[in-house]
Design a protein around this motif. Structure first.
Motif, PDB file in Angstrom:
ATOM      1  N   LEU A 196      47.397  39.693  25.281  1.00 39.37           N
ATOM      2  CA  LEU A 196      48.957  38.895  25.532  1.00 39.37           C
ATOM      3  C   LEU A 196      49.866  39.976  25.275  1.00 39.37           C
ATOM      4  O   LEU A 196      50.802  40.201  25.657  1.00 39.37           O
ATOM      5  N   GLU A 197      49.562  40.874  24.099  1.00 42.13           N
ATOM      6  CA  GLU A 197      50.673  41.953  23.763  1.00 42.13           C
ATOM      7  C   GLU A 197      50.997  43.079  24.681  1.00 42.13           C
ATOM      8  O   GLU A 197      51.926  43.632  24.607  1.00 42.13           O
ATOM      9  N   GLY A 198      50.206  43.062  25.841  1.00 43.11           N
ATOM     10  CA  GLY A 198      50.309  43.871  26.552  1.00 43.11           C
ATOM     11  C   GLY A 198      51.023  43.287  27.988  1.00 43.11           C
ATOM     12  O   GLY A 198      50.872  43.654  28.962  1.00 43.11           O
ATOM     13  N   MET A 199      51.501  42.142  28.109  1.00 43.50           N
ATOM     14  CA  MET A 199      51.620  41.362  29.109  1.00 43.50           C
ATOM     15  C   MET A 199      53.231  40.598  29.319  1.00 43.50           C
ATOM     16  O   MET A 199      53.657  40.471  28.293  1.00 43.50           O
ATOM     17  N   LEU A 200      53.602  40.630  30.505  1.00 42.92           N
ATOM     18  CA  LEU A 200      54.753  39.775  30.867  1.00 42.92           C
ATOM     19  C   LEU A 200      54.298  38.763  31.959  1.00 42.92           C
ATOM     20  O   LEU A 200      53.343  38.926  32.473  1.00 42.92           O
ATOM     21  N   ILE A 201      55.178  37.714  31.895  1.00 47.44           N
ATOM     22  CA  ILE A 201      55.050  36.995  32.985  1.00 47.44           C
ATOM     23  C   ILE A 201      56.120  36.780  34.016  1.00 47.44           C
ATOM     24  O   ILE A 201      57.373  37.043  33.580  1.00 47.44           O
ATOM     25  N   VAL A 241      51.755  31.966  24.680  1.00 47.53           N
ATOM     26  CA  VAL A 241      52.017  32.677  26.078  1.00 47.53           C
ATOM     27  C   VAL A 241      53.420  33.195  25.948  1.00 47.53           C
ATOM     28  O   VAL A 241      53.751  34.112  26.165  1.00 47.53           O
ATOM     29  N   GLY A 242      54.331  32.012  25.798  1.00 49.42           N
ATOM     30  CA  GLY A 242      55.669  32.070  26.032  1.00 49.42           C
ATOM     31  C   GLY A 242      55.907  32.896  24.890  1.00 49.42           C
ATOM     32  O   GLY A 242      56.952  33.900  24.987  1.00 49.42           O
ATOM     33  N   ARG A 243      55.672  32.632  23.585  1.00 46.97           N
ATOM     34  CA  ARG A 243      56.248  33.494  22.476  1.00 46.97           C
ATOM     35  C   ARG A 243      55.939  34.836  22.574  1.00 46.97           C
ATOM     36  O   ARG A 243      57.016  35.664  22.537  1.00 46.97           O
ATOM     37  N   VAL A 244      54.736  35.158  22.843  1.00 45.22           N
ATOM     38  CA  VAL A 244      54.231  36.838  22.902  1.00 45.22           C
ATOM     39  C   VAL A 244      55.032  37.556  24.068  1.00 45.22           C
ATOM     40  O   VAL A 244      55.608  38.726  23.982  1.00 45.22           O
ATOM     41  N   THR A 245      54.907  36.871  25.172  1.00 45.30           N
ATOM     42  CA  THR A 245      55.333  37.492  26.368  1.00 45.30           C
ATOM     43  C   THR A 245      56.832  37.692  26.303  1.00 45.30           C
ATOM     44  O   THR A 245      57.536  38.752  26.675  1.00 45.30           O
ATOM     45  N   GLY A 246      57.641  36.390  25.613  1.00 46.74           N
ATOM     46  CA  GLY A 246      59.038  36.888  25.644  1.00 46.74           C
ATOM     47  C   GLY A 246      59.318  37.509  24.625  1.00 46.74           C
ATOM     48  O   GLY A 246      60.381  38.565  24.596  1.00 46.74           O
ATOM     49  N   ASN A 248      57.415  40.568  24.120  1.00 53.03           N
ATOM     50  CA  ASN A 248      57.407  41.939  24.816  1.00 53.03           C
ATOM     51  C   ASN A 248      58.447  42.159  25.587  1.00 53.03           C
ATOM     52  O   ASN A 248      58.928  43.295  25.690  1.00 53.03           O
ATOM     53  N   ALA A 249      58.968  41.283  26.357  1.00 56.29           N
ATOM     54  CA  ALA A 249      60.208  41.403  27.190  1.00 56.29           C
ATOM     55  C   ALA A 249      61.425  41.928  26.502  1.00 56.29           C
ATOM     56  O   ALA A 249      62.184  42.732  26.893  1.00 56.29           O
ATOM     57  N   ALA A 250      61.453  41.028  25.184  1.00 49.20           N
ATOM     58  CA  ALA A 250      62.745  41.514  24.260  1.00 49.20           C
ATOM     59  C   ALA A 250      62.790  42.984  23.937  1.00 49.20           C
ATOM     60  O   ALA A 250      63.604  43.739  23.956  1.00 49.20           O
ATOM     61  N   GLY A 251      61.328  43.555  23.869  1.00 50.72           N
ATOM     62  CA  GLY A 251      61.212  44.638  23.328  1.00 50.72           C
ATOM     63  C   GLY A 251      61.500  45.882  24.598  1.00 50.72           C
ATOM     64  O   GLY A 251      61.740  46.782  24.392  1.00 50.72           O
ATOM     65  N   LEU A 252      61.005  45.394  25.700  1.00 47.85           N
ATOM     66  CA  LEU A 252      60.958  46.399  26.873  1.00 47.85           C
ATOM     67  C   LEU A 252      62.438  46.397  27.492  1.00 47.85           C
ATOM     68  O   LEU A 252      62.867  47.526  27.654  1.00 47.85           O
ATOM     69  N   PHE A 253      63.118  45.177  27.670  1.00 44.73           N
ATOM     70  CA  PHE A 253      64.252  45.285  28.501  1.00 44.73           C
ATOM     71  C   PHE A 253      65.651  45.426  27.653  1.00 44.73           C
ATOM     72  O   PHE A 253      66.242  44.618  27.606  1.00 44.73           O
ATOM     73  N   VAL A 254      65.693  46.645  27.105  1.00 41.91           N
ATOM     74  CA  VAL A 254      66.626  46.961  26.258  1.00 41.91           C
ATOM     75  C   VAL A 254      66.841  48.581  26.447  1.00 41.91           C
ATOM     76  O   VAL A 254      65.912  49.396  26.692  1.00 41.91           O
ATOM     77  N   ARG A 255      68.090  49.179  26.673  1.00 41.39           N
ATOM     78  CA  ARG A 255      68.404  50.514  26.739  1.00 41.39           C
ATOM     79  C   ARG A 255      68.157  51.323  25.458  1.00 41.39           C
ATOM     80  O   ARG A 255      68.509  50.702  24.417  1.00 41.39           O
ATOM     81  N   GLY A 256      67.442  52.441  25.769  1.00 40.90           N
ATOM     82  CA  GLY A 256      67.260  53.280  24.541  1.00 40.90           C
ATOM     83  C   GLY A 256      66.006  53.031  23.503  1.00 40.90           C
ATOM     84  O   GLY A 256      66.027  53.924  22.583  1.00 40.90           O
ATOM     85  N   ALA A 257      65.206  51.940  23.980  1.00 42.27           N
ATOM     86  CA  ALA A 257      63.958  51.854  22.946  1.00 42.27           C
ATOM     87  C   ALA A 257      63.043  52.992  23.543  1.00 42.27           C
ATOM     88  O   ALA A 257      62.952  53.448  24.444  1.00 42.27           O
ATOM     89  N   ALA A 258      62.203  53.182  22.543  1.00 40.23           N
ATOM     90  CA  ALA A 258      61.275  54.104  22.401  1.00 40.23           C
ATOM     91  C   ALA A 258      59.956  53.790  23.409  1.00 40.23           C
ATOM     92  O   ALA A 258      59.760  52.542  23.319  1.00 40.23           O
TER      93      ALA A 258
END
Ligand SMILES: [Zn+2]
Length: 258
Positions: A196-201, A241-246, A248-258
């Motif tokens: 789940l930690e590697g997943m988006l929906i 599923v909603g909490r974890v994928t949410g 994950n999305a918050a971590g990914l869709f941001v400018r400048g994150a490593a």
């Protein structure tokens, strides 16, 4: 609590009732929708939607493999300008599609590389569309693996092996309504294999409506059907599923994150 990691809210088919579609998404529990701008005009439209719904919608811009043949210098300059817009949270969708083959394959590869480089320069994640082009896809991405490349395999159509190759690159795997289709055994096996930690929906709306809406216009509210299928496959609550994928999305869709 749900994030739809991929919807085309600018699509013409939403022109008549876009506000209602967005209201239904909120009512279904969506707190974030990534509105993917496929093309220059679509990217501008996605930014406008994000300005209208700043607490819900985040825009992206890119040129998909189907339209790669239309890319020229003025378009690249415009794409570069839009990608620098402060609201933009990803470059894409871009990638390779050897199933539809709507642009010559060498042109798809050239414009894909150009957008991979743009995403790295802009410190943005990349949204990858890959259909029947796995080896060329990974050859390209591996060339940039050490350059700060990060992103998501959108509307994932592969099996566990392809998912693994994406995860080795640090990519998230985004599952669409395809995972609800009876004959999508490889995709379901991938959903079993990916944590789940590697997943988006995502919905990829207005396309690809999940069962039981298959064949109709898709919309972000139907993300719950995808979430329910993932919950069933993983043996966890749909809220999880909603909490974890949410997250994950918050971590990914941001400018400048490593
Ligand atoms: Zn798309």
């Amino acid at each position: 609590m749900f994030c739809d990691s991929h919807a085309h809210l600018d699509a013409d088919s939403f022109d008549a009732d876009r506000d209602e579609v967005i209201a239904r998404a909120r009512a279904a529990g969506l707190t974030r929708i990534i509105s993917v701008g496929a093309g220059i005009a679509a990217g501008r439209a996605a930014i406008k939607l994000a300005e209208a719904y700043p607490d819900l919608i985040q825009p992206t811009v890119g040129v998909d493999p189907h339209s790669a043949k239309d890319m020229d210098e003025p378009m690249r300059a415009e794409l570069r300008k839009l990608a620098a817009h402060p609201l933009i949270v990803a470059v894409g969708e871009t990638g390779l599609d050897y199933f539809h083959d709507l642009s010559p394959r060498d042109v798809q590869q050239r414009e894909y590389r150009w957008q991979v480089e743009l995403s790295i320069e802009e410190k943005l994640p990349l949204i990858v569309h890959c259909r029947d082009a796995w080896d060329d896809n990974f050859a390209i991405l591996n060339d940039y693996a050490r350059d700060g490349l990060r992103g998501v395999a959108h509307c994932f159509t592969g099996g566990p092996d392809e998912a693994e190759r994406f995860m080795e690159l640090g990519f998230l795997i985004s599952f669409s309504g395809i995972v609800t289709f009876k004959n999508a055994k490889a995709v379901q096996a991938a959903a079993e294999a990916v944590p789940l930690e590697g997943m988006l929906i995502e919905t990829d709306s207005p396309y690809l409506a999940p069962i039981p809406k298959r064949g109709k216009r898709n919309e972000p509210a139907y993300l719950t059907y995808v979430a329910e299928k993932i919950a069933e496959i993983k043996g966890v609550a749909v809220e999880e599923v909603g909490r974890v994928t949410g997250q994950n999305a918050a971590g990914l869709f941001v400018r400048g994150a490593a």
